[in-house]
Design an enzyme around this catalytic site. Sequence first.
Site, PDB file in Angstrom:
ATOM      1  N   ASP A 116      49.554  44.686  42.522  1.00  0.00           N
ATOM      2  CA  ASP A 116      48.704  43.531  42.722  1.00  0.00           C
ATOM      3  C   ASP A 116      48.756  42.567  41.545  1.00  0.00           C
ATOM      4  O   ASP A 116      48.821  42.971  40.392  1.00  0.00           O
ATOM      5  CB  ASP A 116      47.243  43.970  42.904  1.00  0.00           C
ATOM      6  CG  ASP A 116      47.022  44.622  44.251  1.00  0.00           C
ATOM      7  OD1 ASP A 116      47.788  44.305  45.172  1.00  0.00           O
ATOM      8  OD2 ASP A 116      46.093  45.426  44.375  1.00  0.00           O
ATOM      9  N   PRO A 122      48.165  45.999  30.992  1.00  0.00           N
ATOM     10  CA  PRO A 122      49.202  46.568  30.135  1.00  0.00           C
ATOM     11  C   PRO A 122      49.228  48.085  30.209  1.00  0.00           C
ATOM     12  O   PRO A 122      48.223  48.729  30.511  1.00  0.00           O
ATOM     13  CB  PRO A 122      48.798  46.089  28.737  1.00  0.00           C
ATOM     14  CG  PRO A 122      47.326  45.854  28.828  1.00  0.00           C
ATOM     15  CD  PRO A 122      47.088  45.353  30.224  1.00  0.00           C
TER      16      PRO A 122
END
Length: 431
Positions: A116, A122
Amino acid sequence: MKQMIIHGGKPLQGDVWIGGAKNSTVALIPASILSRTPVVLEGVPRIADVINLMDLLDEMDVRCEFKETTLRIDPTDIKMSPLPAGKIKSLRASYYFMGALLGRFGKAVVGFPGGDDIGPRPIDQHIKGFEALGASVKNENDQIIITAPEDGLHGAKIHLKMPSVGATMNIIMASVTAQGQTIIENAAKEPEIIDLATFLNNMGAVIRGAGTDVIRIEGVEMLKAQIPHTIIPDRIEAGTYVSLAACIGNGIRIHNIIEEHLDSYLAKVEEMGVVIDADEDSLYVYPAGDLKMVQVKTDVYPGFATDLQQPITPLLLTAKSGEGVVIDNIYPQRIGHIAQLQKMGANIKVADNIILAHPTEQLHGAEVIAGEIRAGACLMIAGLMAHGTTVIDKAGNILRGYDRIQEKLRQLGADVTIKDNPDVPGILDNI
């Protein structure tokens, strides 16, 4: 590309059964390769991410058989194989193969994960966890290459900067066969982590503290599946149907739920004035009366889940007065659904990544885009509320996260069709 076509404005009623948790399933499937014997997962949702993960397993000569809600995975002839970026980029949860491959082979070569588009997510905490176990990590040609030292991974104390679900799960998978003890501090506490730990412990792993902020893992030589594992119910799917039932329901019972997994969400919905009766494993949502606005702030579990801020947004629009506020502290940029709701006539806006919702007397059908899974769920609910026809493009994103969604909505009385857009090549036709 899939389209969802909704002829809205019809009250829905009846019963709906919740499938297995997507966020468990997408970790359990990669974790299955840690077993030296065949694995049986029960309660598996029929979603696109499962099909994509099966394709990745096929790249490694892992045999899979998916019938109804049972997935059989046979990793006995598995071969170490780099997982190509092309297939990885469609699936964020493919990063769980980093920990699983590292735990099984001492090496993982995985393309950068996709999934998504909801802002930065991260994987630095995953990498730091692997490095703490003794692995070397490097990036080459859009691939992450993780290699254990010659004498194998070694247990370590790992403190997570923030309680990341993905990092917690990946470190667990990498460390179950490491030498010695691994301690994860500030670990995520989501129910899906408990589900993963239960699955691995039943294969011979020694994991204690899952569901708390300190998890201890004692490394073992190998894992062997002995019994089938039943996946916990999907709390996000359940919450989505609660919102749907409150928005457009004429009495809906939601089966196969674990109420405590939804405590923060249900508290907020009931604060709005929605009346819910809870049984041992089901919820009955009464037709909503006059509702009031609330402020929603997402947080890590057991707080209000970021994956439920979009499904609750259409419910805010039904309030009679005031201003609703949604602040996503996990993914502040998760606001792509707002412009799409505005196309449908919603009185809603964004200011400094804060969503401000106002009473909206009536939504109208429009052509909108599901930019990601939960945005799609939000637009689906809005389409069911709206007068006229709503066409949701990129509806394949909804299929990534919601088990047999067309079938379940039709059972409630919805006029919903999912089809291929003739102008765009069709994908995921077998979902």
